[in-house]
Write a protein that holds these residues in place. Structure first.
Motif, short mmCIF file in Angstrom:
data_model
loop_
_atom_site.label_atom_id
_atom_site.label_comp_id
_atom_site.label_asym_id
_atom_site.label_seq_id
_atom_site.Cartn_x
_atom_site.Cartn_y
_atom_site.Cartn_z
N LYS A 69 0.87 -1.18 0.00
CA LYS A 69 0.00 0.00 0.00
C LYS A 69 0.91 1.23 0.00
O LYS A 69 1.50 1.57 1.01
CB LYS A 69 -0.91 0.00 1.23
N LEU A 72 -1.33 7.45 0.30
CA LEU A 72 -2.35 7.85 1.28
C LEU A 72 -3.72 7.87 0.62
O LEU A 72 -3.86 8.27 -0.54
CB LEU A 72 -2.02 9.23 1.84
N ASP A 76 -8.75 6.77 4.80
CA ASP A 76 -7.96 6.53 6.01
C ASP A 76 -8.22 7.59 7.07
O ASP A 76 -8.21 7.31 8.27
CB ASP A 76 -6.46 6.51 5.67
N TYR A 82 -5.43 6.43 10.27
CA TYR A 82 -4.06 6.93 10.18
C TYR A 82 -3.74 7.80 11.39
O TYR A 82 -4.24 8.90 11.54
CB TYR A 82 -3.87 7.74 8.90
N SER A 84 -0.51 9.41 13.44
CA SER A 84 0.92 9.69 13.30
C SER A 84 1.41 10.54 14.46
O SER A 84 0.75 11.49 14.88
CB SER A 84 1.18 10.41 11.98
N SER A 109 -6.27 6.98 -5.67
CA SER A 109 -5.13 6.74 -4.80
C SER A 109 -4.59 5.32 -4.99
O SER A 109 -3.93 4.78 -4.10
CB SER A 109 -5.54 6.94 -3.33
N ASP A 236 2.86 7.59 1.08
CA ASP A 236 2.71 7.48 2.52
C ASP A 236 4.06 7.77 3.20
O ASP A 236 5.07 7.14 2.87
CB ASP A 236 2.26 6.06 2.87
N TYR A 238 5.21 6.82 5.73
CA TYR A 238 5.73 5.60 6.35
C TYR A 238 7.01 5.14 5.65
O TYR A 238 7.96 4.70 6.30
CB TYR A 238 4.66 4.50 6.24
#
Length: 338
Positions: A69, A72, A76, A82, A84, A109, A236, A238
């Motif tokens: 994935k 974003l 979410d 999500y 953070s 997305s 993302d 991440y």
């Protein structure tokens, strides 16, 4: 006498054929040595099995699972999935509202279905290094399922070395080309890598055609950006977090007095490819020695190592990481390199 000459002429093609075959086998072996020629380019499970991808991923010892994935999604935020604790570029803390506006303006997305549904994804990350110049890798690069390019690196005029196919292009405002259509395909996904809140604001202003604010950038970004909203994705954070934390071991929150570094889009793209792809090859990575201040650093333009003096990136650290990944067999270079 005449008959003997005729026989010699008849036999002449035989040694020529032997020479041609020998030259072909030699060149094939050299190319194969550097991973330029693969035994199979079809997207079959056999290719993935040959690379033993899962074992190679586990050998990296990241101690977390791969994720495919990449981008974003608006949903979410609506469902509070999500959460953070860090601000950009390693998280979205403080940028949630701006992100929602950006994702509302973007029309999708997801990755294209024809790539998402592949049993085995072959991917190449094409860096902007001078090392790719005069390699004639273009036709090889175009055979991969996914071709990832970086920033505003041109394609037109450089096809012989870098190819002309682009699946994903990673960029941020300062590295954006005002007209992405010049050096990308019609279906290229423009992947925003947000380093700071201003990056998201710039993207929102362009997607919604609002008044542009140019403050907060180290280099003026394009006032007019002609990217199509349906092709825009937001990576993302991440992946930036894990690239810095797991791959490069960069402090995410440097102590007072420490130099603040963050990953380049290049090493970030390699890490994303390791997550998403089954086979990962790279080309166009590497910088000249620091002692060589005159060597161009890109296959285009005239920037040299002098331009890297105030860079927020640790290119030596990234070079070591790439060598480690290569040694583990997780990635393969398509050309000789230092």
């Amino acid at each position: 006498m005449l008959q003997g000459k005729v026989w010699c002429l008849r036999l002449l093609p035989i040694p020529l054929l032997i020479i041609i075959l020998a030259a072909y086998n030699c060149s094939y072996g050299v190319l194969g040595r550097y991973g330029i020629i693969n035994q199979s380019w079809n997207t079959s499970k056999a290719v993935c099995d040959d690379w033993v991808t899962q074992q190679k991923w586990e050998s990296l010892n990241f101690k977390f699972n791969k994720t495919t994935k990449l981008f974003l999604k608006l949903e979410d935020f609506f469902w509070n999935k999500y959460v953070s604790q860090l601000p950009l570029p390693y998280g979205i803390k403080g940028s949630e509202q701006m992100l929602v506006k950006v994702l509302e303006a973007a029309q999708s997305s997801d990755m294209p279905a024809h790539i998402e549904n592949l049993e085995c994804r072959t991917c190449v990350v094409v860096g902007n290094s001078f090392a790719i110049k005069n390699t004639s890798l273009g036709s090889i690069i175009d055979k991969y399922d996914v071709v990832i390019r970086l920033n505003d690196a041109p394609v037109r005029g450089y096809e012989e070395d870098v190819g002309n196919k682009t699946t994903l292009r990673f960029f941020y405002p300062e590295s954006a080309s005002s007209n992405p259509r010049l050096h990308n395909d019609e279906d290229t996904l423009m992947v925003m890598v947000p380093f700071k809140p201003q990056d998201l604001r710039w993207l929102k202003e362009n997607l919604k055609d609002e008044k542009r604010v140019r403050k907060g950038f180290w280099k003026p970004p394009p006032l007019i950006w002609l990217g199509h909203s349906s092709k825009v994705r937001v990576l993302d954070p991440y992946f930036m977090h894990q690239t810095a934390n797991k791959l490069l071991h960069i402090p995410l929150q440097p102590r007072k007095g420490q130099v603040s570094f963050h990953p380049t889009t290049g090493i970030l793209a390699v890490f994303v490819a390791l997550n998403y792809c089954d086979v990962v090859h790279i080309a166009g990575f590497g910088y000249p020695q620091k002692s060589d201040q005159q060597q161009p650093i890109h296959y285009y333009g005239s920037h040299t190592m002098k331009a890297m003096k105030s860079s927020p990136h640790d290119v030596n650290l990234e070079g070591q990481a790439l060598k480690r990944l290569e040694k583990l067999g997780a990635i393969m270079f398509l050309h000789p390199h230092l």
